[in-house]
Scaffold this active site. Sequence first.
Site, short mmCIF file in Angstrom:
data_model
loop_
_atom_site.label_atom_id
_atom_site.label_comp_id
_atom_site.label_asym_id
_atom_site.label_seq_id
_atom_site.Cartn_x
_atom_site.Cartn_y
_atom_site.Cartn_z
N TYR A 140 0.84 -1.20 0.00
CA TYR A 140 0.00 0.00 0.00
C TYR A 140 0.88 1.26 0.00
O TYR A 140 0.69 2.18 -0.80
CB TYR A 140 -0.89 -0.05 1.24
N ILE A 170 -8.67 7.92 8.60
CA ILE A 170 -9.87 8.78 8.58
C ILE A 170 -10.97 8.15 9.44
O ILE A 170 -11.37 7.01 9.21
CB ILE A 170 -10.36 9.01 7.14
#
Length: 317
Positions: A140, A170
């Site tokens: 990632y 988030i």
Amino acid sequence: MKRILIVGAGGQIGSELTPYLRAIYGEANVVATDVRECKALAETGPFEVLDALNPTNMASVVARHRIDTIFNLVALLSAVGERNPQMAWGVNMGALLNSLEVARQHHCAVFTPSSIGAFGPSSPKDGTPQDTIMQPTTIYGICKVTGELLGNYYAHKYGLDTRSIRFPGIISNKTLPGGGTTDYAVEIYYEAIRHGRYTCAVPHDVYMDMIYMPDALKAVVELMEADPARLRHRNSFNIASMSFTPEIIAAEIRRHIPTFEMTYDVDPVKDEISRSWPNYLDDSCAREEWGWKPDWDLARTTEDMLAAVRRKLEAEK
Ligand code: SER
């Protein structure tokens, strides 16, 4: 007025960024797309099913809707990426490369998220600078660093207006994140309300940067609206608003639910990933170059999350 295409609009960021952008730029000017049908997005403006890995179809949507700005939000997150690195590379880089190429052919600006995951164990841990060593150890993170470099390359080579933010984890209450290392900071609120307890897969003492969705949305629009003459960086900006450990967020939840219990069943993959990421980023470049300033700290976020998740779970009953 901008004509916006959102790629991957059904995910954690897109499901909230789409209505946010529609409120600012007009419903008809924000075309949402996802690999799956998304009823909520289709009811409030233009929506098309689009596989981001198909450049011909992406180009056709861009041409038909006279798009000038592409938000590419497609990504497999860090923990799920480790289960199938080849697929994570194919999806994350494929969607980005197609967005950049279609943008080059149709003269569009491009926003794409980067992440705290772009840093690795050799990056400075505390107050991680904007420009520093970036040697991530997850697929990632490798995609994010490559994406940042590609964004800068397309800006330099083809004059494309590419911009990006290195998002913290988030925290949000509309769509769940799908397989990230920071997901615990969302799940904990749901489990606290549902069961009064949570089993955390991340070690109790690891600090990571987090951000509440309203600040993340504000950051995206402020960066995309920023005067390019002031931007010394493009891909990608550190931003920060709060950093905590699982123990700290659990203590904050206990201020509202005193009986809340936290236990640990640390996942080896999330253990390694979370330890490899910064404790907190230095976001002074974002503050100087486009006026970044967060509104939400952990106390306010927790109050709001508990209320919003409670309402959501009640409504689902
Ligand atoms: N939230 C992401 C993850 O945990 C980081 O950007 O993978």
